[in-house]
Design a protein around this motif. Structure first.
Motif, PDB file in Angstrom:
ATOM      1  N   THR A   1       0.806  -1.221   0.000  1.00  0.00           N
ATOM      2  CA  THR A   1       0.000   0.000   0.000  1.00  0.00           C
ATOM      3  C   THR A   1       0.839   1.273   0.000  1.00  0.00           C
ATOM      4  O   THR A   1       0.317   2.351  -0.289  1.00  0.00           O
ATOM      5  CB  THR A   1      -0.928   0.025   1.220  1.00  0.00           C
ATOM      6  OG1 THR A   1      -0.131   0.096   2.427  1.00  0.00           O
ATOM      7  CG2 THR A   1      -1.792  -1.220   1.253  1.00  0.00           C
ATOM      8  N   GLY A   2       2.136   1.165   0.329  1.00  0.00           N
ATOM      9  CA  GLY A   2       2.975   2.348   0.420  1.00  0.00           C
ATOM     10  C   GLY A   2       2.790   3.144   1.693  1.00  0.00           C
ATOM     11  O   GLY A   2       3.367   4.224   1.843  1.00  0.00           O
ATOM     12  N   LYS A   3       2.006   2.624   2.641  1.00  0.00           N
ATOM     13  CA  LYS A   3       1.761   3.342   3.884  1.00  0.00           C
ATOM     14  C   LYS A   3       2.997   3.310   4.768  1.00  0.00           C
ATOM     15  O   LYS A   3       3.649   2.278   4.922  1.00  0.00           O
ATOM     16  CB  LYS A   3       0.571   2.712   4.621  1.00  0.00           C
ATOM     17  CG  LYS A   3       0.257   3.365   5.958  1.00  0.00           C
ATOM     18  CD  LYS A   3      -0.885   2.658   6.665  1.00  0.00           C
ATOM     19  CE  LYS A   3      -1.160   3.259   8.035  1.00  0.00           C
ATOM     20  NZ  LYS A   3      -2.262   2.553   8.745  1.00  0.00           N
ATOM     21  N   LEU A   4       3.307   4.445   5.381  1.00  0.00           N
ATOM     22  CA  LEU A   4       4.443   4.568   6.291  1.00  0.00           C
ATOM     23  C   LEU A   4       3.951   4.689   7.725  1.00  0.00           C
ATOM     24  O   LEU A   4       2.994   5.404   8.012  1.00  0.00           O
ATOM     25  CB  LEU A   4       5.271   5.807   5.946  1.00  0.00           C
ATOM     26  CG  LEU A   4       6.371   5.668   4.886  1.00  0.00           C
ATOM     27  CD1 LEU A   4       6.907   7.040   4.527  1.00  0.00           C
ATOM     28  CD2 LEU A   4       7.488   4.782   5.397  1.00  0.00           C
ATOM     29  N   THR A   5       4.626   3.965   8.599  1.00  0.00           N
ATOM     30  CA  THR A   5       4.366   4.072  10.031  1.00  0.00           C
ATOM     31  C   THR A   5       5.705   4.294  10.712  1.00  0.00           C
ATOM     32  O   THR A   5       6.664   3.566  10.441  1.00  0.00           O
ATOM     33  CB  THR A   5       3.704   2.802  10.575  1.00  0.00           C
ATOM     34  OG1 THR A   5       2.529   2.505   9.807  1.00  0.00           O
ATOM     35  CG2 THR A   5       3.323   2.973  12.037  1.00  0.00           C
ATOM     36  N   TRP A   6       5.804   5.288  11.578  1.00  0.00           N
ATOM     37  CA  TRP A   6       7.100   5.581  12.190  1.00  0.00           C
ATOM     38  C   TRP A   6       6.904   6.128  13.602  1.00  0.00           C
ATOM     39  O   TRP A   6       5.845   6.617  13.962  1.00  0.00           O
ATOM     40  CB  TRP A   6       7.876   6.593  11.348  1.00  0.00           C
ATOM     41  CG  TRP A   6       7.309   7.977  11.329  1.00  0.00           C
ATOM     42  CD1 TRP A   6       7.649   9.033  12.128  1.00  0.00           C
ATOM     43  CD2 TRP A   6       6.269   8.459  10.469  1.00  0.00           C
ATOM     44  NE1 TRP A   6       6.899  10.134  11.815  1.00  0.00           N
ATOM     45  CE2 TRP A   6       6.067   9.828  10.803  1.00  0.00           C
ATOM     46  CE3 TRP A   6       5.510   7.891   9.448  1.00  0.00           C
ATOM     47  CZ2 TRP A   6       5.116  10.599  10.153  1.00  0.00           C
ATOM     48  CZ3 TRP A   6       4.573   8.665   8.797  1.00  0.00           C
ATOM     49  CH2 TRP A   6       4.381  10.005   9.146  1.00  0.00           C
ATOM     50  N   VAL A   7       7.950   6.006  14.391  1.00  0.00           N
ATOM     51  CA  VAL A   7       7.992   6.528  15.753  1.00  0.00           C
ATOM     52  C   VAL A   7       9.323   7.253  15.935  1.00  0.00           C
ATOM     53  O   VAL A   7      10.278   7.030  15.188  1.00  0.00           O
ATOM     54  CB  VAL A   7       7.831   5.419  16.814  1.00  0.00           C
ATOM     55  CG1 VAL A   7       6.455   4.787  16.734  1.00  0.00           C
ATOM     56  CG2 VAL A   7       8.920   4.366  16.671  1.00  0.00           C
TER      57      VAL A   7
END
Length: 321
Positions: free
Chosen positions: A194-200
């Motif tokens: 999906t190309g979704k980015l998740t970051w912290v």
């Protein structure tokens, strides 16, 4: 044209400036005309014979540039135009001048580039290819209900990464550094489908940063019974604290470790390169808070638009300070 202009009374210097050539070229043309008339103005290069640089010469040059001088027996690690002339002459081709070699290199699109240092993977080639193939098959043929995420960490420095930029001759870009460097760290996950980015974000690149990302992913993909993570062999990915949290999460996460020293197998590495190119390289932020605000804005825009450069827009002048 030069002779005609000088015949109308213009100076050789003015004619050279109008024709965008050297003054000596105009002077030579006028002298030849006065000595021999029109016959002396003919192009004398027609008697030079066949051109020295032909397709065979170019093909051999491309083949030579594919290796280093040491590959062909020379005691030097890098190529020069002089050495290329000698190498091609040694191969039985015609000897050309350094200037001709430079023009030939330019016509081929060859240019001086900085070498890219890498660490070679210690695994055998077959083992490395098999692991990468397994990861690729998981991405393509894995269940659609089980997301595949590429995970990695990146450093954010207040002292800017200095990089190349277009400048006029005689000028050079100046980047003011804060002096006392500050660091922050991001742990991110890229969904390859999906190309979704998740970051912290964190203040240290320890197990706590990766654990924080795991909890964020568990919340973002709460409907997924299993989440596949493709990551490198950093110690934070397999520490005791990490294994304890993975067990606590009910083994929802399946870790797929890449071969050692194989960053090209992790797609999120491209995201970090684009992040540095669009935000941190040559930046002028005086505070870490301002820099992190730009970092988060870029990652959010990239995740939404799936574009490498979503920040190509005019900045608000009230927020550039």
């Amino acid at each position: 044209m030069a002779v005609a202009a000088v015949g109308r009374g213009a100076s050789c210097h003015a004619v050279a400036r109008a024709l965008e050539c050297a003054t000596s070229t105009v002077v030579s043309a006028v002298r030849r005309y006065r000595e021999g008339g029109r016959q002396e103005l003919r192009d004398r290069r027609e008697n030079n014979g066949r051109a020295k640089v032909d397709e065979r010469f170019r093909e051999r040059l491309v083949r030579v540039l594919a290796g280093t001088p040491e590959d062909w027996g020379w005691c030097r690690p890098t190529w020069t135009r002089e050495l290329l002339c000698q190498e091609l002459a040694r191969r039985g081709l015609v000897r050309v001048s350094v200037a001709t070699m430079g023009r030939t290199l330019a016509s081929l699109g060859a240019r001086l580039k900085a070498a890219k240092p890498i660490v070679e993977c210690p695994w055998p080639g077959w083992k490395r290819r098999r692991r990468l193939h397994a990861v690729r098959c998981l991405e393509v043929y894995g269940p659609s209900t089980e997301p595949v995420l590429h995970v990695d960490e990146v450093d954010i420095h207040l002292n800017p990464k200095v990089g190349r930029d277009w400048c006029m001759p005689g000028h050079r870009r100046v980047v003011v550094t804060p002096g006392n460097n500050q660091k922050r760290y991001l742990a991110g996950a890229l969904n390859v489908r999906t190309g979704k980015l998740t970051w912290v974000e964190g203040r240290s690149k320890a197990s706590a940063l990766f654990i924080q990302l795991l909890w964020r992913l568990a919340s973002a993909y709460r409907r997924a019974r299993r989440i596949h993570l493709v990551l490198d062999n950093a110690s934070v990915h397999s520490s005791k604290k990490t294994r304890k949290v993975l067990a606590h999460l009910g083994r929802r996460f399946v870790l797929h470790f890449l071969p050692p020293y194989c960053p090209q197998g992790n797609r999120i590495e491209r995201v970090w390169l684009d992040l540095h190119a669009n935000v941190t390289r040559n930046h002028r932020c005086r505070t870490m808070d301002r820099l992190l605000a730009r970092v988060h804005a870029y990652l959010a825009a990239r995740s939404a638009q799936r574009s490498a450069s979503p920040s190509l827009r005019r900045a608000d002048p009230r927020r550039t300070a």
